[in-house]
Design an enzyme around this catalytic site. Structure first.
Site, PDB file in Angstrom:
ATOM      1  NE  ARG A   1      52.414  34.193  20.108  1.00  0.00           N
ATOM      2  CZ  ARG A   1      52.949  33.346  20.345  1.00  0.00           C
ATOM      3  NH1 ARG A   1      52.997  32.575  19.640  1.00  0.00           N
ATOM      4  NH2 ARG A   1      53.775  33.343  21.821  1.00  0.00           N
TER       5      ARG A   1
ATOM      6  CE  LYS B   1      57.655  41.427  23.609  1.00  0.00           C
ATOM      7  NZ  LYS B   1      59.360  40.529  23.242  1.00  0.00           N
TER       8      LYS B   1
ATOM      9  CB  THR C   1      80.643  41.506  27.372  1.00  0.00           C
ATOM     10  OG1 THR C   1      82.369  40.778  26.749  1.00  0.00           O
ATOM     11  CG2 THR C   1      80.451  41.479  25.884  1.00  0.00           C
TER      12      THR C   1
ATOM     13  CG  ASP D   1      62.183  41.802  25.251  1.00  0.00           C
ATOM     14  OD1 ASP D   1      63.586  41.026  25.794  1.00  0.00           O
ATOM     15  OD2 ASP D   1      61.770  41.005  24.827  1.00  0.00           O
ATOM     16  CG  LEU D   2      68.370  43.795  21.822  1.00  0.00           C
ATOM     17  CD1 LEU D   2      69.522  44.617  21.987  1.00  0.00           C
ATOM     18  CD2 LEU D   2      67.507  43.365  21.160  1.00  0.00           C
ATOM     19  CE  LYS D   3      62.823  37.119  26.636  1.00  0.00           C
ATOM     20  NZ  LYS D   3      63.171  38.430  25.760  1.00  0.00           N
TER      21      LYS D   3
ATOM     22  CB  THR E   1      56.257  33.755  30.195  1.00  0.00           C
ATOM     23  OG1 THR E   1      55.824  34.183  28.330  1.00  0.00           O
ATOM     24  CG2 THR E   1      56.165  34.745  30.864  1.00  0.00           C
TER      25      THR E   1
ATOM     26  CG  HIS F   1      73.114  35.782  29.423  1.00  0.00           C
ATOM     27  ND1 HIS F   1      72.377  34.976  29.639  1.00  0.00           N
ATOM     28  CD2 HIS F   1      74.257  35.711  30.595  1.00  0.00           C
ATOM     29  CE1 HIS F   1      72.743  33.782  31.239  1.00  0.00           C
ATOM     30  NE2 HIS F   1      74.189  34.660  31.501  1.00  0.00           N
ATOM     31  CG  ASP F   2      78.568  38.073  26.824  1.00  0.00           C
ATOM     32  OD1 ASP F   2      80.162  37.719  26.986  1.00  0.00           O
ATOM     33  OD2 ASP F   2      78.592  38.093  25.559  1.00  0.00           O
TER      34      ASP F   2
END
Length: 226
Positions: A206, A31, A67, A58-60, A114, A62-63
């Site tokens: 981690r 990831k 776009t 994983d750039l999430k 989370t 949102h626009d």
């Protein structure tokens, strides 16, 4: 099985390479989030793909829908395996993301981070529904948009699968052992619990990357989850 995804929250390609060397011949699903992507960019993703790694970018995103369409289209040539958008962007936005991504890239919608709990949901985001019903509603919207699945905590998987169907992918971060600190995550579970709940993929950071023996820990988690 390649269903344990390692969250590579490193600050440089050299740091990532040092970690990957500790894994020997293992080729885990990686990831790549903001921290590393902003450092290694498109060329770094190409190098990782050339070495045979599957990539969850994983750039999430949102626009506005248009776009998002063009943003995802500009990433398509990297041939990543998974890509994230925020479900909060709405059904049309998610539709455009999937349309741009095509069949070969799985688009996953982030329901709630989370690190979000009921208190944050109500007091900061002004969402008065409880967290489970909110996440389920976002997941149903994602299904209507015909994206491939959602990012959620292991705790919501069983509910989502029961209401939408077992083929709707659930990718779950927030994986910890009881001996680990939760850090900034609040809705967490062990690999065994995530499997019991029905997660298709788990994302582990981690507990592996900070381990004294990352290869041993990765194989341990892989075995337990499968």
């Amino acid at each position: 099985m390649n269903n344990v995804i390692i969250a590579c929250d490193f600050s440089s390609f050299n740091e990532l390479n040092s970690f990957l060397k500790k894994l020997g011949k293992e080729k885990p699903f990686l990831k790549i989030g903001y921290q590393l992507f902003y450092k290694i960019g498109r060329e770094g993703i190409r190098k990782l793909k050339a070495k045979g790694f599957k990539i969850f970018l994983d750039l999430k995103i949102h626009d506005i829908p248009n776009t998002v369409y063009h943003g995802v289209e500009s990433l398509k040539d990297l041939k990543v395996d998974m890509l994230t958008v925020h479900a909060a962007g709405g059904i049309e936005m998610m539709k455009q993301a999937k349309l741009a991504a095509g069949k070969n890239i799985k688009v996953l919608a982030v329901t709630q981070l989370t690190s979000t709990d009921s208190k944050i949901l109500k007091n900061e985001l002004l969402i008065n529904n409880d967290i489970n019903s909110t996440i389920l509603h976002y997941a149903k919207n994602a299904n209507k948009a015909k994206v491939d699945g959602v990012i959620c905590s292991p705790n919501e998987v069983k509910l989502i699968k029961s209401k939408i169907g077992k083929n709707f992918l659930t990718v779950t971060p927030g994986i910890r052992y009881s001996s680990n600190t939760a850090n900034d995550q609040k809705r967490i579970a062990t690999p065994q619990l995530a499997k019991k709940y029905g997660s298709d993929y788990i994302v582990v950071g981690r507990p592996i990357t900070k381990s004294d023996n990352p290869k041993k820990m990765y194989k341990k988690i892989l075995k337990e989850f499968n």
